[in-house]
Scaffold this active site. Structure first.
Site, PDB file in Angstrom:
ATOM      1  N   ASP A  26     -51.297  39.894  54.453  1.00 56.32           N
ATOM      2  CA  ASP A  26     -50.321  38.786  54.388  1.00 56.32           C
ATOM      3  C   ASP A  26     -50.265  38.068  53.036  1.00 56.32           C
ATOM      4  O   ASP A  26     -50.176  36.828  52.986  1.00 56.32           O
ATOM      5  CB  ASP A  26     -50.610  37.764  55.507  1.00 56.32           C
ATOM      6  CG  ASP A  26     -50.566  38.390  56.890  1.00 56.32           C
ATOM      7  OD1 ASP A  26     -50.268  39.588  57.003  1.00 56.32           O
ATOM      8  OD2 ASP A  26     -50.842  37.668  57.860  1.00 56.32           O
ATOM      9  N   LYS A 131     -46.329  42.581  61.180  1.00 54.82           N
ATOM     10  CA  LYS A 131     -47.037  42.158  62.397  1.00 54.82           C
ATOM     11  C   LYS A 131     -46.511  40.804  62.869  1.00 54.82           C
ATOM     12  O   LYS A 131     -46.285  39.909  62.058  1.00 54.82           O
ATOM     13  CB  LYS A 131     -48.550  42.094  62.122  1.00 54.82           C
ATOM     14  CG  LYS A 131     -48.985  41.090  61.067  1.00 54.82           C
ATOM     15  CD  LYS A 131     -50.452  41.290  60.751  1.00 54.82           C
ATOM     16  CE  LYS A 131     -51.032  40.257  59.842  1.00 54.82           C
ATOM     17  NZ  LYS A 131     -51.022  38.876  60.298  1.00 54.82           N
ATOM     18  N   CYS A 164     -55.738  35.066  59.714  1.00 49.30           N
ATOM     19  CA  CYS A 164     -55.337  36.478  59.854  1.00 49.30           C
ATOM     20  C   CYS A 164     -56.405  37.464  59.398  1.00 49.30           C
ATOM     21  O   CYS A 164     -56.517  38.560  59.956  1.00 49.30           O
ATOM     22  CB  CYS A 164     -54.013  36.713  59.134  1.00 49.30           C
ATOM     23  SG  CYS A 164     -52.655  35.862  59.968  1.00 49.30           S
TER      24      CYS A 164
HETATM   25  N1  TIU Z   1     -51.748  35.162  57.544  1.00 51.59           N
HETATM   26  C1  TIU Z   1     -52.272  34.084  58.137  1.00 51.59           C
HETATM   27  O1  TIU Z   1     -53.435  33.774  57.999  1.00 51.59           O
HETATM   28  N2  TIU Z   1     -51.388  33.310  58.895  1.00 51.59           N
HETATM   29  C2  TIU Z   1     -51.558  31.951  59.116  1.00 51.59           C
HETATM   30  O2  TIU Z   1     -50.767  31.338  59.810  1.00 51.59           O
HETATM   31  N3  TIU Z   1     -52.619  31.369  58.480  1.00 51.59           N
HETATM   32  C3  TIU Z   1     -52.942  30.039  58.478  1.00 51.59           C
HETATM   33  O3  TIU Z   1     -54.006  29.707  57.968  1.00 51.59           O
HETATM   34  N4  TIU Z   1     -52.104  29.148  58.995  1.00 51.59           N
END
Ligand code: TIU
Length: 224
Positions: A26, A131, A164
């Protein structure tokens, strides 16, 4: 290719680069730049930008070795049909997933904000997994892709460490993959969560996996 050994905690990780994938989680504008999902949740997104340079260096080495490289992106279909209503309303914030922002609709696939930062942008032949959840195995074909390539070990980078990255490492560990998380290539909006998340992975003899860093990973990958 010969097996390699990476200095890590709680102990050295033995791995074979031909059965190892670099997994970047991400690294999207929506999490690391102002105006995206991370900021909509009330976070200071600049804290994640420090992960870009070390991740870029590891990515270069992995590319030179011809390793499997997999990028994930968290996000949703434009009609939000794959976004749980609970996720849409969580936080009671002013801005939600799907709302317009400076980088397009927040966390929606095909928008600029949803895409990966230019420094780490996937090259042709690299795998991109979209995802809908925090874990990269939930409702995706990641497991099939890893199995088809005979992957056994994952070198994990990305954001955020306790959300994530941790969710994915836990999912991977339960499926029998060995994960090493590179501490300077993963980032959190909360320094105390960064520290705790990494501590949890390597505790109890490596209950979820290993923790190393970009320097030790590159040294291991580059060793003869
Ligand atoms: N990619 C990921 O970690 N999504 C989140 O929403 N992370 C947060 O820390 N909010």
């Amino acid at each position: 290719m010969a097996r390699k050994s990476m200095a890590a905690e709680p102990y050295e990780l033995e791995f074979d680069p031909t059965t190892t994938a670099l997994l970047t989680i991400d690294m999207q504008r929506d999490f690391v730049m102002p105006g995206g999902f991370g900021e909509a949740l009330g976070n200071d997104v600049r804290q994640l930008q420090v992960t870009i340079a070390p991740t870029q260096r590891v990515l270069e080495v992995a590319r030179k070795l011809g390793m499997t490289i997999i990028h994930t992106r968290e996000g949703h279909r434009p009609d939000l049909s794959d976004c749980p209503p609970t996720k849409l309303v969580r936080g009671k914030g002013k801005t939600h997933i799907g709302d317009p922002g400076p980088m397009g609709r927040i966390l929606v696939r095909s928008e600029i904000g949803h895409d990966i930062v230019p420094e780490l942008y996937p090259k042709p032949g690299e795998v991109v997994v979209d995802k809908p959840g925090k874990g990269a195995f939930f409702a995706t074909d990641l497991e099939l892709i890893l199995r088809d390539r005979g992957i056994k070990t994952l070198i994990v980078c990305g954001v955020t460490t306790e959300v994530c990255v941790s969710t994915t490492v836990r999912e991977a560990n339960d499926r029998g993959y060995e994960c090493v998380v590179l501490s300077d290539c993963v980032g959190s909006y909360f320094p105390e969560f960064q520290e705790a998340a990494l501590a949890m992975i390597k505790a109890q003899g490596g209950i979820f996996g290993w923790v190393s860093d970009s320097k030790r990973a590159m040294a291991a990958l580059s060793a003869g």
